[in-house]
Design an enzyme around this catalytic site. Structure first.
Site, PDB file in Angstrom:
ATOM      1  N   ASP A  42       7.008  53.691 -50.721  1.00  0.00           N
ATOM      2  CA  ASP A  42       5.714  52.898 -51.492  1.00  0.00           C
ATOM      3  C   ASP A  42       5.984  51.570 -50.620  1.00  0.00           C
ATOM      4  OD1 ASP A  42       5.525  52.076 -54.143  1.00  0.00           O
ATOM      5  OD2 ASP A  42       7.345  50.951 -54.328  1.00  0.00           O
TER       6      ASP A  42
ATOM      7  N   GLU B  69       0.995  55.836 -50.714  1.00  0.00           N
ATOM      8  CA  GLU B  69       0.138  56.106 -52.193  1.00  0.00           C
ATOM      9  C   GLU B  69      -1.593  55.468 -51.149  1.00  0.00           C
ATOM     10  OE1 GLU B  69       1.887  54.175 -55.658  1.00  0.00           O
ATOM     11  OE2 GLU B  69       2.360  53.056 -53.836  1.00  0.00           O
TER      12      GLU B  69
ATOM     13  N   ASP C 179      12.177  50.047 -56.684  1.00  0.00           N
ATOM     14  CA  ASP C 179      11.059  50.246 -55.643  1.00  0.00           C
ATOM     15  C   ASP C 179      11.614  52.577 -55.001  1.00  0.00           C
ATOM     16  OD1 ASP C 179       9.600  48.318 -55.650  1.00  0.00           O
ATOM     17  OD2 ASP C 179      11.418  47.331 -54.531  1.00  0.00           O
TER      18      ASP C 179
END
Ligand SMILES: [Zn+2]
Length: 381
Positions: free
Chosen positions: A194, A278, A361
């Site tokens: 992340d 991502e 997170d």
């Protein structure tokens, strides 16, 4: 598979060599601008787009008119024409029209590697000695270099060298081509990543890579100096002094960031076989304004870029989730989506379903890991 690696060294030319480098920078700029002008006028007058080989044919004529062009590396002059061609290719794609270069433009020139066999003697125009830390470049004899202290050998063959000047420092970046043996690695270690607000990188193992303290120190220093600058009289001696100081710290900040990012990405790729992240563009679209401010930070896209190419270098797998995936709203324990989790400043939240306390997170990183894993099951069979 062929891969390309650039090695950038600090370069220490003597006075004479400095003069020649400066001259080469001036000459390549001159050829670039002249050819750009020629291209424009030919198009205006005859509606013909001049190709790079037409320009190369004209180079000897240009040299006759301006004999000082002959004093510098002729390959560098020719490479400039290729760079101009690239600038036009880039223009057709991005609509950024090639600009004329001036003293303040990026100050660098590139020269290509040439190997000759002359009277049974091999002649190379670029030679790098990594042990003794010296480099030979066309027209310039041996120069001392600094960097890659621990490197004893560089694999592959030299493609080109780029000499640059930044303020009063010289650098050389040498591009190598390396043949990489392709291996199919069955992943045993999978990591979800992340990219965050406070910490730059959070992994599904719970590791957090923060922006180092000295980065904040540099950022604050710049802020203070800028405040100071706004009070100074524009154009005064002090104004330029402060302005230069800011420039200097910016450079330090840039280098420090680069160093940290390289360290983080190297560690992640070394320790894992399948790396999942991502898509920043999608994240930017869906998350709040506050988040997009951080996402636009070049560091985050640089991290992804490095993870991608470093994975490739080690035959590891890199996967980017390319659909919308609400990684911060799903509880990684029970897989239920908690719609209310939108406050990005909240570091922890309790799942409404399983009552598990989630670190914002790390929870997101775990979800990213699972989503990527599901999409890459074929790698394990
Ligand atoms: Zn839950």
């Amino acid at each position: 598979m062929k891969i390309y690696k650039a090695y950038k060294f600090r370069l220490y030319p003597n006075k004479e060599q400095q003069e020649l480098i400066n001259k080469t920078l001036g000459c390549t700029r001159f050829v670039y601008n002249t050819m750009l002008y020629e291209k424009e006028t030919t198009y205006k007058e005859k509606k013909i787009t001049k190709q790079k080989f037409d320009c190369i044919k004209e180079l000897p004529i240009l040299k006759q008119t301006y004999p000082w062009l002959m004093e510098v590396d002729s390959i560098a002059l020719r490479t400039t024409i290729f760079d101009l061609e690239d600038a036009f290719k880039n223009f057709y794609r991005t609509k950024n029209y090639p600009k004329y270069k001036n003293k303040y433009s990026k100050n660098s020139y590139r020269t290509s590697y040439v190997k000759n066999n002359y009277k049974n003697k091999i002649y190379e125009n670029i030679k790098l000695d990594i042990i003794n830390k010296t480099i030979t470049l066309p027209k310039l004899k041996n120069m001392k270099i600094r960097g890659y202290r621990k490197t004893k050998e560089i694999k592959g063959r030299i493609i080109s060298a780029t000499v640059s000047k930044e303020i009063n420092r010289y650098y050389v970046s040498v591009l190598y081509e390396e043949e990489l043996e392709e291996k199919n690695i069955v992943p045993t270690k999978v990591v979800g990543i992340d990219l965050g607000i406070k910490a730059l990188v959070i992994t599904s193992y719970g590791e957090k890579y923060e922006n180092k303290k000295y980065i904040t120190k540099y950022e604050n220093k710049i802020k203070n100096l800028q405040k100071w600058l706004s009070k100074k009289e524009k154009g005064s001696k002090n104004y330029y002094k402060v302005k230069n100081k800011i420039k200097e710290i910016y450079k330090k900040l840039k280098n420090a960031r680069k160093y940290i990012i390289h360290k983080i990405t190297k560690e992640i790729v070394n320790n894992n076989d399948l790396i999942i992240t991502e898509n920043l563009q999608i994240k930017k679209l869906i998350e709040r304004k506050e988040m997009s401010k951080y996402i636009s930070d070049a560091s985050l896209s640089e991290i992804i870029r490095q993870l991608k190419y470093k994975s490739k270098w080690q035959n590891k797998h890199f996967y980017q989730i390319d659909t919308y995936y609400p990684s911060s709203q799903i509880c990684s324990h029970c897989n239920i989506k908690n719609k209310k989790i939108k406050d990005l400043n909240k570091r922890n939240w309790t799942c409404s379903n399983c009552k598990n306390e989630n670190d914002r997170d790390i929870n997101a990183a775990i979800n990213i890991m699972w989503e990527g894993l599901i999409n890459n099951i074929k790698l394990f069979i």
